[in-house]
Design a protein around this motif. Structure first.
Motif, PDB file in Angstrom:
ATOM      1  N   ARG A 108     -37.955-133.741 -15.178  1.00  0.00           N
ATOM      2  CA  ARG A 108     -37.458-133.404 -13.956  1.00  0.00           C
ATOM      3  C   ARG A 108     -35.991-133.834 -13.705  1.00  0.00           C
ATOM      4  N   LEU A 109     -35.495-134.773 -14.462  1.00  0.00           N
ATOM      5  CA  LEU A 109     -33.867-135.051 -14.147  1.00  0.00           C
ATOM      6  C   LEU A 109     -33.144-134.091 -14.907  1.00  0.00           C
ATOM      7  N   LEU A 110     -33.577-133.477 -15.974  1.00  0.00           N
ATOM      8  CA  LEU A 110     -32.874-132.158 -16.643  1.00  0.00           C
ATOM      9  C   LEU A 110     -32.975-131.032 -15.912  1.00  0.00           C
ATOM     10  N   GLU A 111     -34.180-130.871 -15.266  1.00  0.00           N
ATOM     11  CA  GLU A 111     -34.581-129.629 -14.289  1.00  0.00           C
ATOM     12  C   GLU A 111     -33.532-129.715 -13.063  1.00  0.00           C
ATOM     13  N   CYS A 116     -26.246-124.200 -16.412  1.00  0.00           N
ATOM     14  CA  CYS A 116     -25.233-123.948 -17.409  1.00  0.00           C
ATOM     15  C   CYS A 116     -25.074-125.273 -18.447  1.00  0.00           C
ATOM     16  N   LEU A 117     -25.587-126.167 -17.998  1.00  0.00           N
ATOM     17  CA  LEU A 117     -25.530-127.657 -18.596  1.00  0.00           C
ATOM     18  C   LEU A 117     -26.788-128.125 -19.547  1.00  0.00           C
ATOM     19  N   ARG A 118     -27.757-127.489 -18.828  1.00  0.00           N
ATOM     20  CA  ARG A 118     -29.189-128.124 -19.346  1.00  0.00           C
ATOM     21  C   ARG A 118     -29.481-128.088 -20.831  1.00  0.00           C
ATOM     22  N   ASP A 119     -29.380-126.667 -21.472  1.00  0.00           N
ATOM     23  CA  ASP A 119     -29.971-126.620 -22.746  1.00  0.00           C
ATOM     24  C   ASP A 119     -28.834-127.127 -23.945  1.00  0.00           C
ATOM     25  N   MET A 129     -28.671-131.515 -32.955  1.00  0.00           N
ATOM     26  CA  MET A 129     -27.984-130.511 -33.556  1.00  0.00           C
ATOM     27  C   MET A 129     -26.397-131.188 -33.440  1.00  0.00           C
ATOM     28  N   THR A 130     -25.678-130.749 -34.316  1.00  0.00           N
ATOM     29  CA  THR A 130     -24.155-130.963 -34.045  1.00  0.00           C
ATOM     30  C   THR A 130     -23.690-130.025 -32.973  1.00  0.00           C
ATOM     31  N   PHE A 131     -22.387-130.478 -32.489  1.00  0.00           N
ATOM     32  CA  PHE A 131     -21.847-129.502 -31.463  1.00  0.00           C
ATOM     33  C   PHE A 131     -21.523-128.127 -32.107  1.00  0.00           C
ATOM     34  N   ASP A 132     -21.265-128.037 -33.310  1.00  0.00           N
ATOM     35  CA  ASP A 132     -21.093-126.630 -34.085  1.00  0.00           C
ATOM     36  C   ASP A 132     -22.485-125.932 -33.943  1.00  0.00           C
ATOM     37  N   GLU A 133     -23.451-126.598 -34.344  1.00  0.00           N
ATOM     38  CA  GLU A 133     -24.734-125.771 -34.021  1.00  0.00           C
ATOM     39  C   GLU A 133     -25.155-125.583 -32.755  1.00  0.00           C
ATOM     40  N   VAL A 134     -24.999-126.393 -31.827  1.00  0.00           N
ATOM     41  CA  VAL A 134     -25.147-125.985 -30.445  1.00  0.00           C
ATOM     42  C   VAL A 134     -24.433-124.814 -29.975  1.00  0.00           C
ATOM     43  N   ALA A 135     -23.040-125.013 -30.467  1.00  0.00           N
ATOM     44  CA  ALA A 135     -22.277-123.826 -30.106  1.00  0.00           C
ATOM     45  C   ALA A 135     -22.873-122.565 -30.627  1.00  0.00           C
ATOM     46  N   GLU A 136     -23.224-122.538 -32.034  1.00  0.00           N
ATOM     47  CA  GLU A 136     -24.003-121.181 -32.466  1.00  0.00           C
ATOM     48  C   GLU A 136     -25.174-120.877 -31.759  1.00  0.00           C
ATOM     49  N   THR A 137     -25.794-121.730 -31.371  1.00  0.00           N
ATOM     50  CA  THR A 137     -27.285-121.357 -30.797  1.00  0.00           C
ATOM     51  C   THR A 137     -26.970-120.793 -29.643  1.00  0.00           C
ATOM     52  N   MET A 138     -26.136-121.364 -28.521  1.00  0.00           N
ATOM     53  CA  MET A 138     -25.607-120.787 -27.357  1.00  0.00           C
ATOM     54  C   MET A 138     -24.710-119.878 -27.345  1.00  0.00           C
ATOM     55  N   THR A 144     -16.529-125.695 -25.931  1.00  0.00           N
ATOM     56  CA  THR A 144     -17.253-125.410 -24.558  1.00  0.00           C
ATOM     57  C   THR A 144     -18.556-126.186 -24.774  1.00  0.00           C
ATOM     58  N   ALA A 145     -19.265-126.377 -26.142  1.00  0.00           N
ATOM     59  CA  ALA A 145     -20.428-126.959 -26.091  1.00  0.00           C
ATOM     60  C   ALA A 145     -20.235-128.571 -25.924  1.00  0.00           C
ATOM     61  N   LYS A 146     -19.218-128.930 -26.447  1.00  0.00           N
ATOM     62  CA  LYS A 146     -19.024-130.608 -26.242  1.00  0.00           C
ATOM     63  C   LYS A 146     -18.432-130.640 -24.867  1.00  0.00           C
ATOM     64  N   ARG A 147     -17.847-129.689 -24.070  1.00  0.00           N
ATOM     65  CA  ARG A 147     -17.595-129.999 -22.574  1.00  0.00           C
ATOM     66  C   ARG A 147     -18.701-129.803 -21.744  1.00  0.00           C
ATOM     67  N   ARG A 148     -19.653-128.856 -22.164  1.00  0.00           N
ATOM     68  CA  ARG A 148     -20.884-128.767 -21.309  1.00  0.00           C
ATOM     69  C   ARG A 148     -22.028-130.029 -21.281  1.00  0.00           C
ATOM     70  N   PHE A 149     -22.085-130.424 -22.684  1.00  0.00           N
ATOM     71  CA  PHE A 149     -22.750-131.645 -22.901  1.00  0.00           C
ATOM     72  C   PHE A 149     -22.531-132.733 -22.309  1.00  0.00           C
ATOM     73  N   TYR A 150     -21.074-133.273 -22.228  1.00  0.00           N
ATOM     74  CA  TYR A 150     -20.799-134.328 -21.411  1.00  0.00           C
ATOM     75  C   TYR A 150     -20.502-134.161 -20.139  1.00  0.00           C
ATOM     76  N   GLU A 151     -20.317-133.017 -19.473  1.00  0.00           N
ATOM     77  CA  GLU A 151     -20.529-132.815 -18.087  1.00  0.00           C
ATOM     78  C   GLU A 151     -22.057-132.810 -17.705  1.00  0.00           C
ATOM     79  N   GLY A 152     -23.042-132.713 -18.726  1.00  0.00           N
ATOM     80  CA  GLY A 152     -24.419-132.644 -18.221  1.00  0.00           C
ATOM     81  C   GLY A 152     -24.688-134.278 -18.328  1.00  0.00           C
ATOM     82  N   LEU A 153     -24.115-135.029 -19.332  1.00  0.00           N
ATOM     83  CA  LEU A 153     -24.300-136.728 -19.190  1.00  0.00           C
ATOM     84  C   LEU A 153     -23.866-137.187 -18.129  1.00  0.00           C
TER      85      LEU A 153
END
Length: 163
Positions: A108-111, A116-119, A129-138, A144-153
């Motif tokens: 519910r918190l994640l929803e 743009c940050l959730r996944d 996943m590492t940030f590189d793996e998240v970046a590849e997946t997304m 950008t993957a790091k920035r969006r992760f930390y913004e999500g936190l």
């Protein structure tokens, strides 16, 4: 790569990533059986697509993205009647006593988080996943993957501090 080689590679990749894929889907859906169903469906769809589609360059990232999309589709079609608001969830389970309550509260918190940050948060934490793996997946840069992760936190911290 021929068809048999692709099937072997797909099977090996799914098997080697099974634990990470399952953990992601389980936390995302809040139900182990649904997570297993999603993984099976993704595998079957990827097998069926061999005839119609060119093989992806990064199969592992493609599989994870397929699972992310399958989970999102599943959640969109979840019964609206079964959904509880974020505040109701937090009122019910301020101190979750089991996996199911904790999963409901976290989901519910994640929803409530911007799409743009959730996944980015889910892939980094649930799939480990590492940030590189998240970046590849997304399909974004590692920065950008790091920035969006930390913004999500930060978003989650702000929500939890409001309670």
């Amino acid at each position: 790569m021929n068809r048999k080689g692709y099937i072997r590679l797909l099977t090996e990749t799914m098997e080697s990533q099974k634990q990470r894929l399952f953990r992601y889907a389980c936390y995302r859906l809040g139900n182990q059986q649904d997570a297993e169903d999603i993984l099976q469906n993704v595998y079957l769809k990827l097998l069926e697509s061999i005839v119609y589609r060119k093989h992806p360059e990064n199969l592992r990232a493609y599989i994870f993205r397929s699972v992310v999309n399958a989970c999102s589709d599943y959640m969109k079609h979840e019964s609206v009647a079964s959904r509880i608001s974020l505040q109701e969830t937090l009122d019910i389970a301020e101190e979750p006593s089991n996996f199911d309550e904790e999963t409901v509260m976290i989901n519910r918190l994640l929803e409530s988080m911007p799409d743009c940050l959730r996944d980015f948060v889910r892939l980094k934490i649930y799939a480990e996943m590492t940030f590189d793996e998240v970046a590849e997946t997304m399909e974004v840069s590692s920065t950008t993957a790091k920035r969006r992760f930390y913004e999500g936190l930060e978003y989650l911290r702000a929500k939890l501090n409001m309670i």
